[in-house]
Design a protein around this motif. Sequence first.
Motif, PDB file in Angstrom:
ATOM      1  N   ALA A 110       0.841  -1.211   0.000  1.00  0.00           N
ATOM      2  CA  ALA A 110       0.000   0.000   0.000  1.00  0.00           C
ATOM      3  C   ALA A 110       0.869   1.251   0.000  1.00  0.00           C
ATOM      4  O   ALA A 110       0.549   2.243  -0.644  1.00  0.00           O
ATOM      5  CB  ALA A 110      -0.924   0.009   1.215  1.00  0.00           C
ATOM      6  N   ASP A 112       4.375   2.498  -1.328  1.00  0.00           N
ATOM      7  CA  ASP A 112       5.350   2.014  -2.303  1.00  0.00           C
ATOM      8  C   ASP A 112       5.988   3.214  -2.992  1.00  0.00           C
ATOM      9  O   ASP A 112       5.298   3.952  -3.714  1.00  0.00           O
ATOM     10  CB  ASP A 112       4.637   1.110  -3.335  1.00  0.00           C
ATOM     11  CG  ASP A 112       5.614   0.401  -4.258  1.00  0.00           C
ATOM     12  OD1 ASP A 112       6.735   0.916  -4.448  1.00  0.00           O
ATOM     13  OD2 ASP A 112       5.242  -0.653  -4.807  1.00  0.00           O
ATOM     14  N   PHE A 115       5.471   4.117  -6.636  1.00  0.00           N
ATOM     15  CA  PHE A 115       4.203   4.698  -7.117  1.00  0.00           C
ATOM     16  C   PHE A 115       4.519   5.809  -8.131  1.00  0.00           C
ATOM     17  O   PHE A 115       3.690   6.146  -8.972  1.00  0.00           O
ATOM     18  CB  PHE A 115       3.401   5.325  -5.944  1.00  0.00           C
ATOM     19  CG  PHE A 115       3.779   6.748  -5.728  1.00  0.00           C
ATOM     20  CD1 PHE A 115       4.931   7.073  -5.045  1.00  0.00           C
ATOM     21  CD2 PHE A 115       3.050   7.773  -6.326  1.00  0.00           C
ATOM     22  CE1 PHE A 115       5.331   8.397  -4.923  1.00  0.00           C
ATOM     23  CE2 PHE A 115       3.447   9.097  -6.205  1.00  0.00           C
ATOM     24  CZ  PHE A 115       4.585   9.393  -5.495  1.00  0.00           C
ATOM     25  N   GLY A 170       7.858  11.346  -1.613  1.00  0.00           N
ATOM     26  CA  GLY A 170       6.829  12.284  -1.143  1.00  0.00           C
ATOM     27  C   GLY A 170       6.129  11.851   0.131  1.00  0.00           C
ATOM     28  O   GLY A 170       5.655  12.683   0.900  1.00  0.00           O
ATOM     29  N   ALA A 171       6.068  10.554   0.379  1.00  0.00           N
ATOM     30  CA  ALA A 171       5.299  10.057   1.527  1.00  0.00           C
ATOM     31  C   ALA A 171       6.172   9.647   2.712  1.00  0.00           C
ATOM     32  O   ALA A 171       5.660   9.154   3.712  1.00  0.00           O
ATOM     33  CB  ALA A 171       4.453   8.867   1.096  1.00  0.00           C
ATOM     34  N   LYS A 174       9.613  13.777   4.338  1.00  0.00           N
ATOM     35  CA  LYS A 174       9.458  14.812   5.366  1.00  0.00           C
ATOM     36  C   LYS A 174       9.612  14.205   6.773  1.00  0.00           C
ATOM     37  O   LYS A 174      10.173  14.826   7.667  1.00  0.00           O
ATOM     38  CB  LYS A 174       8.116  15.524   5.227  1.00  0.00           C
ATOM     39  CG  LYS A 174       8.157  16.582   4.120  1.00  0.00           C
ATOM     40  CD  LYS A 174       6.895  17.400   4.090  1.00  0.00           C
ATOM     41  CE  LYS A 174       5.818  16.569   3.522  1.00  0.00           C
ATOM     42  NZ  LYS A 174       4.541  17.054   3.328  1.00  0.00           N
ATOM     43  N   ASP A 200       3.645  17.345   9.492  1.00  0.00           N
ATOM     44  CA  ASP A 200       4.196  16.080   9.999  1.00  0.00           C
ATOM     45  C   ASP A 200       5.252  16.451  11.024  1.00  0.00           C
ATOM     46  O   ASP A 200       6.252  17.067  10.680  1.00  0.00           O
ATOM     47  CB  ASP A 200       4.863  15.278   8.868  1.00  0.00           C
ATOM     48  CG  ASP A 200       3.872  14.901   7.775  1.00  0.00           C
ATOM     49  OD1 ASP A 200       2.657  15.098   7.980  1.00  0.00           O
ATOM     50  OD2 ASP A 200       4.319  14.419   6.722  1.00  0.00           O
ATOM     51  N   SER A 240      -1.789  12.041   7.100  1.00  0.00           N
ATOM     52  CA  SER A 240      -2.004  12.026   5.649  1.00  0.00           C
ATOM     53  C   SER A 240      -3.480  12.304   5.435  1.00  0.00           C
ATOM     54  O   SER A 240      -4.329  11.633   6.021  1.00  0.00           O
ATOM     55  CB  SER A 240      -1.698  10.643   5.060  1.00  0.00           C
ATOM     56  OG  SER A 240      -0.329  10.496   4.865  1.00  0.00           O
ATOM     57  N   HIS A 256      -4.182  13.030  -3.447  1.00  0.00           N
ATOM     58  CA  HIS A 256      -2.841  12.733  -3.976  1.00  0.00           C
ATOM     59  C   HIS A 256      -2.222  11.419  -3.487  1.00  0.00           C
ATOM     60  O   HIS A 256      -1.067  11.147  -3.780  1.00  0.00           O
ATOM     61  CB  HIS A 256      -1.906  13.905  -3.664  1.00  0.00           C
ATOM     62  CG  HIS A 256      -1.631  14.079  -2.193  1.00  0.00           C
ATOM     63  ND1 HIS A 256      -0.402  14.454  -1.709  1.00  0.00           N
ATOM     64  CD2 HIS A 256      -2.423  13.912  -1.116  1.00  0.00           C
ATOM     65  CE1 HIS A 256      -0.465  14.515  -0.396  1.00  0.00           C
ATOM     66  NE2 HIS A 256      -1.681  14.202  -0.013  1.00  0.00           N
ATOM     67  N   ILE A 258      -2.046   7.586  -3.892  1.00  0.00           N
ATOM     68  CA  ILE A 258      -2.425   6.640  -4.948  1.00  0.00           C
ATOM     69  C   ILE A 258      -2.370   5.208  -4.430  1.00  0.00           C
ATOM     70  O   ILE A 258      -1.399   4.817  -3.765  1.00  0.00           O
ATOM     71  CB  ILE A 258      -1.433   6.768  -6.145  1.00  0.00           C
ATOM     72  CG1 ILE A 258      -1.311   8.235  -6.616  1.00  0.00           C
ATOM     73  CG2 ILE A 258      -1.799   5.835  -7.282  1.00  0.00           C
ATOM     74  CD1 ILE A 258      -2.508   8.810  -7.296  1.00  0.00           C
ATOM     75  N   ASP A 283       5.247   8.727   9.014  1.00  0.00           N
ATOM     76  CA  ASP A 283       4.920   9.313   7.713  1.00  0.00           C
ATOM     77  C   ASP A 283       4.531   8.206   6.716  1.00  0.00           C
ATOM     78  O   ASP A 283       3.474   8.245   6.082  1.00  0.00           O
ATOM     79  CB  ASP A 283       6.150  10.092   7.215  1.00  0.00           C
ATOM     80  CG  ASP A 283       5.833  11.018   6.058  1.00  0.00           C
ATOM     81  OD1 ASP A 283       4.654  11.087   5.642  1.00  0.00           O
ATOM     82  OD2 ASP A 283       6.763  11.670   5.550  1.00  0.00           O
ATOM     83  N   THR A 287       0.536   7.146   5.135  1.00  0.00           N
ATOM     84  CA  THR A 287       0.197   6.971   3.723  1.00  0.00           C
ATOM     85  C   THR A 287      -0.293   5.547   3.471  1.00  0.00           C
ATOM     86  O   THR A 287      -1.311   5.337   2.807  1.00  0.00           O
ATOM     87  CB  THR A 287       1.433   7.280   2.845  1.00  0.00           C
ATOM     88  OG1 THR A 287       1.946   8.557   3.237  1.00  0.00           O
ATOM     89  CG2 THR A 287       1.089   7.284   1.374  1.00  0.00           C
TER      90      THR A 287
HETATM   91  P1  ADP Z   1       1.662  14.737   2.850  1.00  0.00           P
HETATM   92  O1  ADP Z   1       2.734  14.958   1.841  1.00  0.00           O
HETATM   93  O2  ADP Z   1       0.452  15.593   2.647  1.00  0.00           O
HETATM   94  O3  ADP Z   1       2.137  14.740   4.262  1.00  0.00           O
HETATM   95  P2  ADP Z   1       1.762  11.888   2.515  1.00  0.00           P
HETATM   96  O4  ADP Z   1       2.832  11.702   3.501  1.00  0.00           O
HETATM   97  O5  ADP Z   1       0.669  10.879   2.550  1.00  0.00           O
HETATM   98  O6  ADP Z   1       1.074  13.294   2.614  1.00  0.00           O
HETATM   99  O7  ADP Z   1       2.435  11.869   1.099  1.00  0.00           O
HETATM  100  C1  ADP Z   1       1.706  11.946  -0.079  1.00  0.00           C
HETATM  101  C2  ADP Z   1       2.676  11.958  -1.222  1.00  0.00           C
HETATM  102  O8  ADP Z   1       3.303  10.686  -1.293  1.00  0.00           O
HETATM  103  C3  ADP Z   1       2.042  12.171  -2.582  1.00  0.00           C
HETATM  104  O9  ADP Z   1       1.994  13.541  -2.918  1.00  0.00           O
HETATM  105  C4  ADP Z   1       2.973  11.373  -3.475  1.00  0.00           C
HETATM  106  O10 ADP Z   1       4.117  12.149  -3.764  1.00  0.00           O
HETATM  107  C5  ADP Z   1       3.416  10.223  -2.607  1.00  0.00           C
HETATM  108  N1  ADP Z   1       2.561   9.013  -2.707  1.00  0.00           N
HETATM  109  C6  ADP Z   1       1.281   8.923  -3.161  1.00  0.00           C
HETATM  110  N2  ADP Z   1       0.804   7.679  -3.035  1.00  0.00           N
HETATM  111  C7  ADP Z   1       1.812   6.929  -2.493  1.00  0.00           C
HETATM  112  C8  ADP Z   1       1.930   5.560  -2.119  1.00  0.00           C
HETATM  113  N3  ADP Z   1       0.922   4.706  -2.253  1.00  0.00           N
HETATM  114  N4  ADP Z   1       3.104   5.151  -1.596  1.00  0.00           N
HETATM  115  C9  ADP Z   1       4.136   5.997  -1.453  1.00  0.00           C
HETATM  116  N5  ADP Z   1       4.096   7.298  -1.790  1.00  0.00           N
HETATM  117  C10 ADP Z   1       2.933   7.769  -2.293  1.00  0.00           C
END
Ligand code: ADP
Length: 336
Positions: A110, A112, A115, A170-171, A174, A200, A240, A256, A258, A283, A287
């Motif tokens: 879930a 990854d 992505f 991205g996930a 941070k 975060d 998230s 955002h 996926i 973090d 996600t």
């Molecule tokens: P935020 O950035 O708002 O704190 P998240 O930590 O959930 O939120 O990160 C979302 C970001 O992670 C998306 O903008 C994208 O770059 C990336 N992402 C989206 N779906 C996935 C996934 N299934 N697994 C890993 N990274 C993802």
Amino acid sequence: MKNLIFFLLIFLPLTLCAQGELKRHTKVLKLMGSRFEITAVHEDDTLAWEAIRACIAEIERIERLISEWDTLSQTHQINIQAGVRPVLVDEELFALIRRSKKVSELTNGAFDISFAAIDKIWRFDGSMKEMPPAEKIKNSVRLINYQDILLDENQKSVFLKNKGMKIGFGAIGKGYAANRGKKVMQALGIRSGIVNAGGDLIAWGNNATGEPWKIGITDPNDKNKMISWLNVADMAVVTSGDYEKFVVFDGIRYAHIIDPHTGYPARGLKSVTILCPDAELADALATGVFVLGETPGLALINQLKGIQCLIITDRNEIKTSQGLELNLISDSTQKD
Ligand code: ADP
Ligand code: MG
């Protein structure tokens, strides 16, 4: 006895004086494309600001390492060499990718980092005017698979097995940056602080008045309100949500995050908050649980020791993992 009195009269006031008054120092700035708020609690202003500067430098360094867009970053090199050749990387990046794959295993794919093969199709910057074609999604989703991120432990190289594959942090980035920022500040003697990386955050020690930090959980229906507050010490609180980056087509909100198995934005939840001592893990799990959804997500968190979770569903129901105590804020007690 005389000695004790001597100590109390002379040394105790001296020690108390030297300790001085704890003060809160906070710097707000944009880093990693997000609003960061870095707080150091210390009696010595000079030391506190020095620690905040060191924290910022550390986060900028991490950004240069993991950014997909910086053409000089090792991450960019890994992506452009997908399906071509392995890329030698720093131990630090190698370990981050190894840990990312571990979370993929834990969440059954879930979460990854591969992505990113689909991130050209789903854009949440306002430039996407209609649903992406199903065919395009189908073609890209085939490229998403953390098992095709090949790590060579001896060489410390990373190879994306197939052309068109891509990774992105991205996930998780941070959270990693928040962890590192905290470490750097602690090493300089900051015993209490918060690194808040675009919502975060990781908090340690107590606030300037000696009480635990009070962290608010945002109401996904109104970003300016809180639904709950939590008293935390030495804890990361990471959310998230579907309320920051999203598009609406035919009245349906696509956010955002996926689902790597379908290639479509995950549905069913408005927000997932994870609490645990490690911001990076929090973090990635936030996600992952967002994608897994309510029942499998809670089942996973309930299995993990020292990790708690709060979920808000599409129907505005609040669900928590076992043992999480909440102070829900009713509308009348809401602070503006
Ligand atoms: P935020 O950035 O708002 O704190 P998240 O930590 O959930 O939120 O990160 C979302 C970001 O992670 C998306 O903008 C994208 O770059 C990336 N992402 C989206 N779906 C996935 C996934 N299934 N697994 C890993 N990274 C993802
Ligand atoms: Mg995340």
